[in-house]
Design a protein around this motif. Sequence first.
Motif, mmCIF file in Angstrom:
data_model
loop_
_atom_site.group_PDB
_atom_site.id
_atom_site.type_symbol
_atom_site.label_atom_id
_atom_site.label_comp_id
_atom_site.label_asym_id
_atom_site.label_seq_id
_atom_site.Cartn_x
_atom_site.Cartn_y
_atom_site.Cartn_z
ATOM 1 N N ILE A 191 0.648 -1.079 0.108
ATOM 2 C CA ILE A 191 -0.157 0.147 0.104
ATOM 3 C C ILE A 191 1.076 1.303 0.151
ATOM 4 C CG2 ILE A 191 -0.223 0.389 2.332
ATOM 5 C CD1 ILE A 191 -2.988 0.665 -0.049
ATOM 6 N N GLU B 181 -1.890 2.911 -9.719
ATOM 7 C CA GLU B 181 -1.693 3.308 -7.938
ATOM 8 C C GLU B 181 -0.851 2.354 -7.331
ATOM 9 O OE1 GLU B 181 -5.368 1.691 -7.523
ATOM 10 O OE2 GLU B 181 -5.834 2.986 -5.695
ATOM 11 N N LEU B 182 -1.191 0.852 -7.178
ATOM 12 C CA LEU B 182 0.328 0.383 -7.139
ATOM 13 C C LEU B 182 1.428 -0.559 -7.624
ATOM 14 C CD1 LEU B 182 -2.893 -1.299 -3.664
ATOM 15 C CD2 LEU B 182 -1.269 1.066 -4.178
ATOM 16 N N ASN C 144 1.329 3.429 -3.131
ATOM 17 C CA ASN C 144 0.252 3.857 -3.910
ATOM 18 C C ASN C 144 0.521 5.479 -4.264
ATOM 19 O OD1 ASN C 144 -2.395 4.344 -4.907
ATOM 20 N ND2 ASN C 144 -3.154 4.850 -2.366
ATOM 21 N N GLU C 145 0.547 5.601 -5.044
ATOM 22 C CA GLU C 145 0.622 6.525 -6.571
ATOM 23 C C GLU C 145 2.357 7.134 -6.194
ATOM 24 O OE1 GLU C 145 -1.766 9.773 -4.594
ATOM 25 O OE2 GLU C 145 -3.495 9.313 -6.809
HETATM 26 C C1 NAG Z 1 -4.764 5.254 -3.264
HETATM 27 O O1 NAG Z 1 -4.111 6.583 -3.539
HETATM 28 C C2 NAG Z 1 -5.370 7.517 -3.611
HETATM 29 C C3 NAG Z 1 -5.619 9.043 -3.303
HETATM 30 O O2 NAG Z 1 -5.301 8.689 -1.919
HETATM 31 C C4 NAG Z 1 -6.750 7.113 -2.661
HETATM 32 O O3 NAG Z 1 -8.155 7.544 -3.594
HETATM 33 C C5 NAG Z 1 -6.765 5.347 -3.325
HETATM 34 O O4 NAG Z 1 -7.626 4.634 -2.473
HETATM 35 C C6 NAG Z 1 -5.426 4.810 -2.418
HETATM 36 N N1 NAG Z 1 -5.808 3.478 -3.423
HETATM 37 C C7 NAG Z 1 -5.436 2.224 -2.089
HETATM 38 C C8 NAG Z 1 -5.253 0.745 -2.855
HETATM 39 O O5 NAG Z 1 -5.287 2.540 -1.586
#
Ligand code: NAG
Length: 426
Positions: A178, A188-189, A181-182
């Motif tokens: 996690i 995303e991941l 992320n970003e």
């Molecule tokens: C990654 O970060 C984004 C923006 O903060 C969020 O919307 C998203 O749910 C996150 N992804 C995970 C897998 O937690």
Amino acid sequence: MARLLVPVVLALSFCTTLVASVSLPVTKRVDRSKLKNLAHADRARVKALLHPVHPSNERARKPPSVQAQNTGFTYTVDVGVGEPATTYSLIVDTGSSNTWVGADPQKPFVYSNSTRNTTEVVGVSYGSGFFAGDALFDTISLSSSPSPLTAHNQSLGSATVSSGFEGFDGILGLGPTILTNETVTNAELVPTVIDTLFAQRKIKERVVGVAFTPLNEHVRNGPRGSGSVSFGAVDHSQFVGPVSYVPVTSTFPSSLFFGVDASFKYGSSHKPLLGKTAGIVDTGTSLLLLATDAYTRYIKATGATFDTTVGLLRLTARQYRNLKPLQVRIGAGGETYVVTPDAQILPRTLNVDVGGKGEAYYLIVADLGQESGTGLDFVLGQSFLERFYSVYDSGANGDDGKARVGFAYTRYTFSLSNGLNVTGSW
Ligand SMILES: *[C@@H]1O[C@H](CO)[C@@H](O)[C@H](O)[C@H]1NC(C)=O
Ligand SMILES: *[C@@H]1O[C@H](CO)[C@@H](O)[C@H](O)[C@H]1NC(C)=O
Ligand SMILES: *[C@@H]1O[C@H](CO)[C@@H](O)[C@H](O)[C@H]1NC(C)=O
Ligand SMILES: *[C@@H]1O[C@H](CO)[C@@H](O)[C@H](O)[C@H]1NC(C)=O
Ligand SMILES: *[C@@H]1O[C@H](CO)[C@@H](O)[C@H](O)[C@H]1NC(C)=O
């Protein structure tokens, strides 16, 4: 009957040794020029962990405004990248999850015929610095002989800019997925090295085991005596007794990390320093950090004085003789881990290097920099991890929801080595 059982047991234990895993030596690097602000650097790291600003786009590629705070203590492991492999010495970090190289401009990423370029960029900011660069895929190998663990198509960063990691080649991100992320544009991941090894069936469990050795002990053990990190299984040679596991805490934001619920008690006092609350276990933090209110109670209990030159708590020899064990109870109704008086002090070998006095005792319990109740109320850093074996299990079935952290006693738990003043090299 009992005798007949023996061969069966032997056969079973033989089978379990066939699970693919490797154990690699780690090197503890002490940067004497960075020892004068250990607690400050640790707090800067906590801030960055709590408020990640990933410089993964052009706009953010400029250095972030937070000033880099290099840490004085860093554990590294040698990792091969590419085919043929180039060896990089990477920082062992359970508090971040991207793996990247090129921190040292003299040792940039080496493209080989297993490198797969992408047009994406990647970036992460840390309390000790940041990096940004090209996202690509390549082969990672852990250990060279006789049979390395090899992950193909691992997502990696090749740094084009970085700061705060001078003298290192990059980071091996061993934290939960996690945390990626970003960090990479248009993704995303991204899978961590452990995820990739698991997906490619190189390891049966997404497990990392960490054995760190107290500083003065590895002077005795020789140059490769800083400890080891195992991938895919725990390393039974590094701990005594069982490993006790607790689930990763559900309390945000510790839940994003290898976070655990724990309570802290000093000596035989009935009132805890810190009642059961969430915090994290982090190989990239030097000290043991407690939320300000708990830290204040610790000062009161020990009679310590804050040394403004060193930035750490200080005890007189007499106060040190009266220092009581710090008891860390991890998990609901869980095991208590005893941090002995010797484990509560900085190795005295470093007294002068931290800017302190030879006769004093400096404590490794430091201020987290915020009151308890934020969801991240303590950090169990290297000072704790040099006394207890730690296991980071992301979930056997690739299910992050089943993630857990384990601890075990080691031959160093009750070591009296920090009180010694050892001359030697490490
Ligand atoms: C990654 O970060 C984004 C923006 O903060 C969020 O919307 C998203 O749910 C996150 N992804 C995970 C897998 O937690
Ligand atoms: C690709 O890897 C092989 C095996 O290590 C090596 O012999 C060969 O020289 C490499 N080719 C290129 C173009 O780098
Ligand atoms: C990947 O990018 C590097 C750096 O830009 C370049 O040297 C290399 O030739 C590229 N490799 C491929 C296969 O495009
Ligand atoms: C790695 O990726 C390449 C290109 O997508 C693919 O051909 C190859 O099969 C992958 N290798 C592994 C081990 O996944
Ligand atoms: C450790 O030894 C050094 C060199 O002999 C000395 O300068 C220093 O004061 C000593 N420190 C302690 C804690 O005794």
